[in-house]
Design an enzyme around this catalytic site. Structure first.
Site, short mmCIF file in Angstrom:
data_model
loop_
_atom_site.label_atom_id
_atom_site.label_comp_id
_atom_site.label_asym_id
_atom_site.label_seq_id
_atom_site.Cartn_x
_atom_site.Cartn_y
_atom_site.Cartn_z
CG ASP A 295 -2.02 1.05 1.31
OD1 ASP A 295 -3.01 0.81 0.57
OD2 ASP A 295 -1.95 1.80 2.06
CD GLU B 229 -2.31 2.43 -3.62
OE1 GLU B 229 -3.33 2.61 -3.79
OE2 GLU B 229 -1.72 2.26 -2.22
#
Ligand code: NOJ
Length: 525
Positions: free
Chosen positions: A209, A264
Site C-alpha cells: 500500500d 501501489e
C-alpha cells in the site's frame, strides 16, 4: 539457456475486497469462509492469482488499512487457521495468493503506537513521526491528509496534536493511521519480519500500500502553496524511498525468490511510477501500479497516449501492471457511462502488455451502488464500488447476513454470478472467454506490443498487434458509439472474441466495427 518468465508476468490477478465478497458468518461482512466457498468461481473464470485487501485485525477506521497486528486475522474475517486453509485450497486450485501489506501507517491502536504516544521517552517514540508545534503553535507544516471524512469537503491537516506529550504526529491518511518512521532501523526490521511471517505461511507475494510514501524528508518542508490543498500522499516521492523499497524487496526475495513484490504508486507522472522498478543493480518492485490509465477519459487519443507512456516509460525498466478498477475508484461501467464501454474496457485491460489486475465484480459488469447519505460509511467516499457481490438471483444473493453496504444496481434482475454464468454473451461470459483467449496465447500474455498503422489522425479506433514466438493477435477497440472501419494487416483474420454478442468469426478486410465494439483477432485460415 533461457529462463522461464516469472509466474506473475503471465498472470491475471483478481482483487478481492473481502468485506464485500461473500459473508458466511451472518454478520453482513464478507469473510475468509466466503472466499473459500467461491474459489471455484476464480478457477472457472480463469484467473491465476488472488489479491486480498487487508484482513488483519483492525478497528476498521479505513476498513482494514488501519492495522493493529500484521501477523493475525481479524475475527470479523476468520482466523489464522482459516487463512492457512484458504492459502492451501487456493494452491490446490492452481491459484497464487497475494496479500495486501500496509507499510506506511499502522492503526493508532497498534501496540507500537500506543507505546509511542505514551510518553516522549517511550522506546517506541521514534517509531512514528513526532514534531513540536510550529512557532505559531499549529501543525509542523502545511501537509494535508487524504480523506475529507464522510461529510467533509476539505482535506484536514496531516498532523494530530497529542495533548499529553505536547507534540504532533504525522498521518498522511486518517488521524487513526499514524505514519511509521521508516528511517528507524527498528521499524525496518519489525516490518520486514511481518513479510517473512506470511511468506513462511505460504503466500506468494504482496501488494504494498502507498509504498512510495514511506520515506519522508527529515526536514518535513512545506509544500509549495499551489500544491498544498492536495493531500501530501499524492506528491510524496522522497529519494530515500528507493533504498527502502529495495530493502523490502530483498526481505521478500531472500525468503522466497518467486514471491512477487507489487507496489501501489500514486504519483503525478508515469516516469515517477517507472522509477519504482529500481535499477538493475538495485531492483525494487516487480510490478508498480500505474493508475494514469484508470483516470483517463474514454477517448481513443487519450488512451493512445496512456498506452504510449506505459510502453515508453515503464516497459524499458520493467513489466507494466494494469488496473482499471479497484476498491478506491468508481467501477468501469459507472466511470465510462455504459456497459458496452465497460465491455470494451475489459478487452483493453486483458490485452495490454503487462499484468492485469481485475477487481472482483467487474466481470459482472456491475455499476456502483447508489448509497443513501445515511448509509455512507467510508471517509474517502468510496462506498459505491465496494457494494457486495451478488452470487445468486434470490433475495440475499448468497450472503448469510444483510450486507454492510447496499446491493449494486440490478442485483435482483439477473446481475448475479449464477444467472450470468448461464447467459451466453453476458459480461461474465465475455470475461471468461477473454481470459481463456489470453491464457492460450503467448502473444496476448507475454508478447510484444505494436500499434497497427492507422490512417486517420482523429481515428476513434485503437488497434494493436501482440506477438510472441510466431503467435500473434490483433486487438481493435472502437471508442466511438458509431460504427468505424479498420484496415487490417495482410493475411486473413478470424474473430477470437468480440464484445458484440452476434459477431461472426469470419473477418472481412477492412473490418467494420460496431459502435463501442472491441475485438481480439487471430490469424485465420
Ligand atoms: C490505498 C488503499 O488502496 C486505500 O484503500 C487506503 O485507504 C489507503 N491506501 C490508505 O491505506
Amino acid at each position: 539457456m533461457t529462463t522461464a518468465p516469472a509466474w506473475w508476468r503471465s498472470a491475471v490477478v483478481y482483487q478481492i475486497y473481502p468485506r464485500s465478497f461473500c459473508d458466511r458468518s451472518g454478520d453482513g461482512v464478507g469473510d475468509l469462509a466466503g472466499i473459500l466457498e467461491h474459489l471455484d468461481h476464480l478457477v472457472w473464470l480463469g484467473v491465476d492469482a488472488l489479491w486480498l485487501s487487508p484482513v488483519y485485525p483492525s478497528p476498521m477506521a479505513d476498513f482494514g488499512y488501519d492495522i493493529t497486528d500484521y501477523c493475525d486475522v481479524d475475527p470479523l474475517f476468520g482466523s489464522l487457521s482459516d487463512m492457512d486453509a484458504l492459502i492451501s485450497a487456493a494452491h490446490d486450485a492452481g491459484l497464487s495468493v497475494v496479500l495486501d501489506w500496509v507499510p506506511n501507517h499502522t492503526s493508532d491502536r497498534h501496540p507500537w503506537f500506543v507505546s509511542s504516544r505514551s510518553s516522549r521517552s517511550s522506546p517506541r517514540r521514534d517509531w512514528y513521526i513526532w514534531r513540536d508545534p510550529s512557532p505559531s503553535g499549529g501543525p509542523p507544516n502545511n501537509w494535508r491528509a487524504a480523506f475529507a471524512g464522510v461529510s467533509g469537503t476539505e482535506f484536514p491537516p496531516a498532523w494530530t496534536y497529542d495533548q499529553a506529550s505536547g507534540q504532533w504526529y504525522l498521518h498522511l491518511f486518517l488521524s487513526e493511521q499514524p505514519d511509521l518512521n521508516w528511517s528507524n532501523p527498528a521499524v525496518q526490521s519489525a516490518m520486514t519480519a511481518t513479510l517473512r511471517f506470511w511468506l513462511e505461511r505460504g503466500v506468494d507475494g504482496f501488494r504494498m500500500d502507498v509504498i512510495h510514501a514511506i520515506a519522508k524528508d527529515p526536514d518535513l518542508p512545506d509544500l509549495p502553496p499551489e500544491r498544498s490543498p492536495i493531500p501530501m500522499c499524492a506528491w510524496i516521492d522522497d529519494p530515500a524511498c528507493h533504498p527502502l523499497v529495495s530493502l523490502i524487496r530483498s526481505a521478500v526475495k531472500d525468503a522466497n525468490p518467486d514471491a512477487v513484490v507489487i507496489g501501489e504508486i500514486v504519483l503525478p507522472s508515469v516516469a515517477q511510477v517507472a522509477s519504482y522498478y529500481g535499477r538493475p543493480a538495485e531492483p525494487e518492485l516487480d510490478l508498480a501500479f500505474n493508475f494514469h490509465p484508470l483516470h483517463a477519459r474514454w477517448d481513443a487519443a487519450v488512451w493512445r497516449r496512456q498506452i504510449d507512456l506505459a510502453v515508453s516509460e515503464i516497459a524499458p525498466v520493467g513489466w507494466p501492471a494494469w488496473a482499471l478498477g479497484n476498491h478506491d475508484n468508481p467501477r468501469q461501467r459507472t466511470r465510462y457511462g455504459s456497459e458496452a464501454r465497460a465491455r470494451a474496457a475489459a478487452v483493453l485491460l486483458l490485452t495490454q502488455m503487462g499484468t492485469p489486475f481485475l477487481y472482483a465484480g467487474e466481470e459482472l459488469g456491475l455499476a456502483d451502488a447508489a448509497v443513501a447519505p445515511e448509509r455512507l460509511v467510508d471517509p474517502g467516499g468510496r462506498d459505491g464500488c465496494r457494494a457486495p457481490i451478488p452470487w445468486t438471483p434470490a433475495a440475499g444473493h448468497g450472503w448469510a447476513g444483510e450486507p454492510w453496504l447496499p446491493w449494486p444496481p440490478q442485483a435482483s434482475s439477473g446481475r448475479d454470478v449464477e444467472s450470468m454464468r448461464s447467459t451466453p454473451g453476458s459480461t461474465l461470459d465475455l470475461y471468461r472467454r477473454l481470459l481463456a483467449a489470453r491464457r492460450a496465447s503467448p502473444a496476448l500474455s507475454l508478447g510484444s506490443f505494436a500499434w497497427l498503422p492507422s490512417g486517420r489522425a482523429a481515428e476513434p479506433v485503437l488497434a494493436y498487434r501482440r506477438e510472441r514466438d510466431g503467435d500473434e493477435r490483433v486487438v481493435a477497440v472502437n471508442f466511438s458509439e458509431s460504427p468505424a472501419t479498420l484496415d487490417l494487416p495482410g493475411g486473413s483474420w478470424a474473430v477470437e472474441v468480440s464484445t458484440h454478442p452476434r459477431r461472426a468469426s469470419a473477418v472481412p478486410n477492412p473490418l467494420e466495427l460496431r459502435g463501442d465494439e472491441a475485438v481480439v483477432l487471430r490469424p485465420g485460415r
